[in-house]
Scaffold this motif. Structure first.
Motif, PDB file in Angstrom:
ATOM      1  N   ASP A  32      36.156  21.492  55.843  1.00  0.00           N
ATOM      2  CA  ASP A  32      35.697  22.870  55.995  1.00  0.00           C
ATOM      3  C   ASP A  32      34.570  22.956  57.020  1.00  0.00           C
ATOM      4  O   ASP A  32      34.689  23.652  58.024  1.00  0.00           O
ATOM      5  CB  ASP A  32      35.261  23.433  54.642  1.00  0.00           C
ATOM      6  CG  ASP A  32      34.939  24.916  54.699  1.00  0.00           C
ATOM      7  OD1 ASP A  32      35.389  25.598  55.650  1.00  0.00           O
ATOM      8  OD2 ASP A  32      34.263  25.410  53.784  1.00  0.00           O
ATOM      9  N   ASN A  45      36.001  28.422  56.065  1.00  0.00           N
ATOM     10  CA  ASN A  45      37.000  28.590  57.123  1.00  0.00           C
ATOM     11  C   ASN A  45      38.409  28.516  56.560  1.00  0.00           C
ATOM     12  O   ASN A  45      38.685  27.671  55.701  1.00  0.00           O
ATOM     13  CB  ASN A  45      36.821  27.487  58.176  1.00  0.00           C
ATOM     14  CG  ASN A  45      35.476  27.559  58.857  1.00  0.00           C
ATOM     15  OD1 ASN A  45      35.170  28.528  59.537  1.00  0.00           O
ATOM     16  ND2 ASN A  45      34.645  26.542  58.657  1.00  0.00           N
ATOM     17  N   GLN A  62      41.541  27.895  61.135  1.00  0.00           N
ATOM     18  CA  GLN A  62      40.251  27.594  61.758  1.00  0.00           C
ATOM     19  C   GLN A  62      39.857  26.134  61.523  1.00  0.00           C
ATOM     20  O   GLN A  62      39.359  25.465  62.418  1.00  0.00           O
ATOM     21  CB  GLN A  62      39.164  28.533  61.221  1.00  0.00           C
ATOM     22  CG  GLN A  62      37.842  28.386  61.950  1.00  0.00           C
ATOM     23  CD  GLN A  62      37.933  28.710  63.441  1.00  0.00           C
ATOM     24  OE1 GLN A  62      38.374  29.785  63.808  1.00  0.00           O
ATOM     25  NE2 GLN A  62      37.544  27.773  64.300  1.00  0.00           N
ATOM     26  N   ARG A  63      40.126  25.637  60.310  1.00  0.00           N
ATOM     27  CA  ARG A  63      39.817  24.236  60.013  1.00  0.00           C
ATOM     28  C   ARG A  63      40.683  23.306  60.867  1.00  0.00           C
ATOM     29  O   ARG A  63      40.204  22.291  61.380  1.00  0.00           O
ATOM     30  CB  ARG A  63      39.995  23.951  58.517  1.00  0.00           C
ATOM     31  CG  ARG A  63      38.929  24.643  57.676  1.00  0.00           C
ATOM     32  CD  ARG A  63      38.997  24.311  56.190  1.00  0.00           C
ATOM     33  NE  ARG A  63      40.129  24.989  55.546  1.00  0.00           N
ATOM     34  CZ  ARG A  63      41.144  24.379  54.965  1.00  0.00           C
ATOM     35  NH1 ARG A  63      41.207  23.064  54.891  1.00  0.00           N
ATOM     36  NH2 ARG A  63      42.122  25.088  54.411  1.00  0.00           N
ATOM     37  N   ASN A  79      39.185  23.398  64.378  1.00  0.00           N
ATOM     38  CA  ASN A  79      37.924  22.660  64.411  1.00  0.00           C
ATOM     39  C   ASN A  79      38.160  21.148  64.366  1.00  0.00           C
ATOM     40  O   ASN A  79      37.535  20.391  65.117  1.00  0.00           O
ATOM     41  CB  ASN A  79      37.015  23.070  63.247  1.00  0.00           C
ATOM     42  CG  ASN A  79      36.530  24.498  63.355  1.00  0.00           C
ATOM     43  OD1 ASN A  79      36.616  25.130  64.400  1.00  0.00           O
ATOM     44  ND2 ASN A  79      36.038  25.038  62.243  1.00  0.00           N
TER      45      ASN A  79
END
Length: 158
Positions: free
Chosen positions: A14, A53, A57-58, A61
């Motif tokens: 996360d 997130n 999004q995770r 990232n």
């Protein structure tokens, strides 16, 4: 030459912190090909986690961190809907990278692989990365503003 052809690991990722990058570093040290199971939003909720997130999004990232920190390494991120994901089914997976906290998962994984007539994987346990106060670094502690992503203590009386 690396020790294993393919290794697997998993997590929610996360807020990516030094503990995560330590785990990833150990995975890439023993293999040039790492499969990373990324916990789905639904599975995270089942485990009582509420990520800041969402999955997409995770995923983004994590991809960015790996590309920056471990360039030229082969990796695959797959959505985890259960504790093991592709590590149960892919015969080519030779090892599972776990932290002290998740080391018990190795035995369970090998039991599931045996049921599918797959060879057992070797369990590589990576010690937890400790924050400056000697306790483990975690996303929860970062969310609670106790520490930063490198494990530095955050003063609440600034």
């Amino acid at each position: 030459m690396t020790k294993f052809a393919i290794v697997a690991m998993g997590g929610t990722f996360d807020i990516i912190h030094k503990g995560h990058t330590t785990l990833l570093s150990n995975a890439f040290d023993v293999s040039d090909n790492v499969i990373i199971g990324l916990t789905s939003d639904e599975f995270a909720a089942k485990k009582g986690k509420i990520p800041i997130n969402n999955y997409d999004q995770r995923f983004e990232n994590l991809t960015n961190v790996i590309s920056k920190e471990f360039p030229n390494k082969l990796f695959e991120i797959s959505k985890l809907e259960n504790d093991f994901g592709p590590a149960v089914l892919k015969k080519e997976v030779e090892a599972l990278i776990v932290s002290d906290e998740t080391s018990n998962q190795g035995q369970k994984l090998n039991e599931l692989r045996a049921q599918k007539n797959l060879p057992p994987v070797q369990i590589v346990t990576v010690p937890m990365f400790l924050a400056k106060d000697g306790t483990r670094i975690s996303t929860t502690r970062i969310k609670n503003s106790e520490i930063d992503a490198d494990g530095n203590l955050l003063s609440i009386d600034k």
